[in-house]
Design a protein around this motif. Sequence first.
Motif, PDB file in Angstrom:
ATOM      1  N   TYR A  73       0.838  -1.212   0.000  1.00  0.00           N
ATOM      2  CA  TYR A  73       0.000   0.000   0.000  1.00  0.00           C
ATOM      3  C   TYR A  73       0.872   1.262   0.000  1.00  0.00           C
ATOM      4  O   TYR A  73       0.679   2.167  -0.814  1.00  0.00           O
ATOM      5  CB  TYR A  73      -0.907  -0.044   1.219  1.00  0.00           C
ATOM      6  N   MET A  77       1.591   3.919  -3.048  1.00  0.00           N
ATOM      7  CA  MET A  77       1.184   5.296  -2.819  1.00  0.00           C
ATOM      8  C   MET A  77       2.318   6.268  -3.140  1.00  0.00           C
ATOM      9  O   MET A  77       2.102   7.324  -3.726  1.00  0.00           O
ATOM     10  CB  MET A  77       0.732   5.468  -1.362  1.00  0.00           C
ATOM     11  N   TRP A  78       3.556   5.874  -2.785  1.00  0.00           N
ATOM     12  CA  TRP A  78       4.693   6.779  -2.963  1.00  0.00           C
ATOM     13  C   TRP A  78       5.340   6.675  -4.341  1.00  0.00           C
ATOM     14  O   TRP A  78       5.801   7.681  -4.882  1.00  0.00           O
ATOM     15  CB  TRP A  78       5.734   6.538  -1.878  1.00  0.00           C
ATOM     16  N   GLY A 131      -3.361   1.543  -2.610  1.00  0.00           N
ATOM     17  CA  GLY A 131      -2.357   2.578  -2.376  1.00  0.00           C
ATOM     18  C   GLY A 131      -2.356   3.633  -3.466  1.00  0.00           C
ATOM     19  O   GLY A 131      -2.213   4.831  -3.188  1.00  0.00           O
ATOM     20  N   ARG A 134      -5.000   5.983  -2.901  1.00  0.00           N
ATOM     21  CA  ARG A 134      -4.922   6.564  -1.549  1.00  0.00           C
ATOM     22  C   ARG A 134      -6.193   6.279  -0.736  1.00  0.00           C
ATOM     23  O   ARG A 134      -6.799   7.172  -0.135  1.00  0.00           O
ATOM     24  CB  ARG A 134      -4.657   8.073  -1.620  1.00  0.00           C
TER      25      ARG A 134
END
Length: 198
Positions: A73, A77-78, A131, A134
Amino acid sequence: MLHDLINWILATVHDWGYTGIFVLMALESTVLPVPSELVLIPAGYLAHQGEMDFWLIVLASTVGSLVGASFNYVVAMWLGRPFLERWGHFFFVRPELLHKTDAFFLRHGAVSTFTGRLIPGIRHLISIPAGLTRMNPGAFALYTCLGAGLWSLILTLFGYFLGGNEALITQYQHHITIGVIVFVALIIGGYVWWQKRR
């Protein structure tokens, strides 16, 4: 090589106990090909033999799965979709499987982090679209724990009730996996029916 991997998984469950289950299920919930059937069915057998506690197995497995899924996740996300589509194949994330998981997530929404945990091939990747979009971390953790807990319970029960015959487990490992998939398909079918009713 596959035979060595299977022996290593079984030895880890036997020698490391709950810590081994936690680590292996965390790895299984990232992108590494660790079959959960080879972790939890033998663990259920050990519970039947009185060497492990049934509910601690399920707990260790569920928490390990949450940790591994949370790793996916956060990474998704990053790093974002472009990175995963370009470099994901180096980490066992094939683009076609990623797209299939994306479509499943978009079709079923946040609750897919629950249902997706019950589908082989999707279960260890369903946290990636969560992820990327978000998804709310609290909802993600709740649905992941529910799905991972149910999957862990089913597999551990198989090992427990077949625990009186170790040879039977070895002989019918493949059939057990198919049986689990059929059971999960029924659960998902019920979910889809409920969604259409709504």
